[in-house]
Design a protein around this motif. Structure first.
Motif, PDB file in Angstrom:
ATOM      1  N   ARG A  16      34.221  14.680 -22.895  1.00 27.58           N
ATOM      2  CA  ARG A  16      33.539  14.159 -21.528  1.00 27.58           C
ATOM      3  C   ARG A  16      34.044  12.446 -21.520  1.00 27.58           C
ATOM      4  O   ARG A  16      34.382  12.011 -20.355  1.00 27.58           O
ATOM      5  N   GLU A  17      34.320  12.130 -22.497  1.00 25.98           N
ATOM      6  CA  GLU A  17      34.678  10.685 -22.665  1.00 25.98           C
ATOM      7  C   GLU A  17      36.137  10.490 -22.016  1.00 25.98           C
ATOM      8  O   GLU A  17      36.617   9.656 -21.392  1.00 25.98           O
ATOM      9  N   VAL A  18      36.877  11.400 -22.337  1.00 26.06           N
ATOM     10  CA  VAL A  18      38.502  11.457 -22.000  1.00 26.06           C
ATOM     11  C   VAL A  18      38.477  11.403 -20.444  1.00 26.06           C
ATOM     12  O   VAL A  18      38.972  10.634 -19.690  1.00 26.06           O
ATOM     13  N   TRP A  19      37.547  12.434 -19.915  1.00 26.48           N
ATOM     14  CA  TRP A  19      37.403  12.552 -18.346  1.00 26.48           C
ATOM     15  C   TRP A  19      36.893  11.215 -17.577  1.00 26.48           C
ATOM     16  O   TRP A  19      37.539  10.785 -16.790  1.00 26.48           O
ATOM     17  N   LEU A  20      35.799  10.392 -18.403  1.00 28.09           N
ATOM     18  CA  LEU A  20      35.280   9.370 -17.757  1.00 28.09           C
ATOM     19  C   LEU A  20      36.480   8.315 -17.910  1.00 28.09           C
ATOM     20  O   LEU A  20      36.361   7.524 -17.030  1.00 28.09           O
TER      21      LEU A  20
END
Ligand code: SF4
Length: 163
Positions: A16-20
């Motif tokens: 999720r951090e990657v996407w954010l």
């Protein structure tokens, strides 16, 4: 946003951090526990003069002969070892693609620990698979669901995910 070593690092922490990150959603800057910041800045020891730089990450050149280069990072904690390893592998492959054979080493003197990182064919495949997964994540319209993990409590996106 293209896949880079920093996203490799994030992927090992939380997809999720990657996407954010790929959406330029800025993590809480007041949060002193932003993991990548910790990794790059706060846990680093003073650097040697010989460095090699990739984007916003620098590695110490520990040894360089005409046939081989060893690059490394000296850290205070191995808490992020998996992420550090993936990132280092990514840069080893970048070097290889530029015709430079290099090995990596992660040094944790306070833990009396030294981890060698070698770019093998198996690791190259792992990098390629991970790159594809990161591309899928960043091309999705929606972020991956929140999956609570051990990094959430010290993540700069904590408010975003759990508010
Ligand atoms: S708070 Fe947890 S789920 Fe949300 S981005 Fe950070 S690590 Fe991922």
């Amino acid at each position: 946003m293209e896949v880079n070593g920093t996203l490799m690092w994030y992927y090992a922490i939380c997809s999720r951090e990657v996407w954010l990150m790929s959406r330029n959603i800025i993590p809480d800057q007041k949060d002193t526990n932003i993991e990548i910041g910790k990794f790059i800045h706060e846990t680093s020891y003073e650097r040697s003069k010989k460095e090699i730089e990739f984007g916003n990450v620098k590695f110490d050149v520990l040894l360089k002969t005409k046939d081989e280069m060893i690059i490394g990072e000296t850290k205070k904690t191995s808490k992020f070892q998996e992420a550090s390893t993936m990132q280092l592998l990514y840069y080893l492959r970048e070097l290889k693609n530029s015709g430079i054979n290099a090995k990596g080493v992660l040094l944790y003197p306070e833990e009396k620990k030294r981890v060698e990182v070698k770019l093998t064919e198996e690791k190259i495949l792992l990098l390629e698979e991970t790159e594809k997964e990161i591309e899928t994540i960043i091309n999705n319209i929606l972020p991956p669901p929140i999956i609570k993990n051990k990094y959430c409590k010290s993540c700069g996106y904590r408010e975003y995910c759990y508010a």
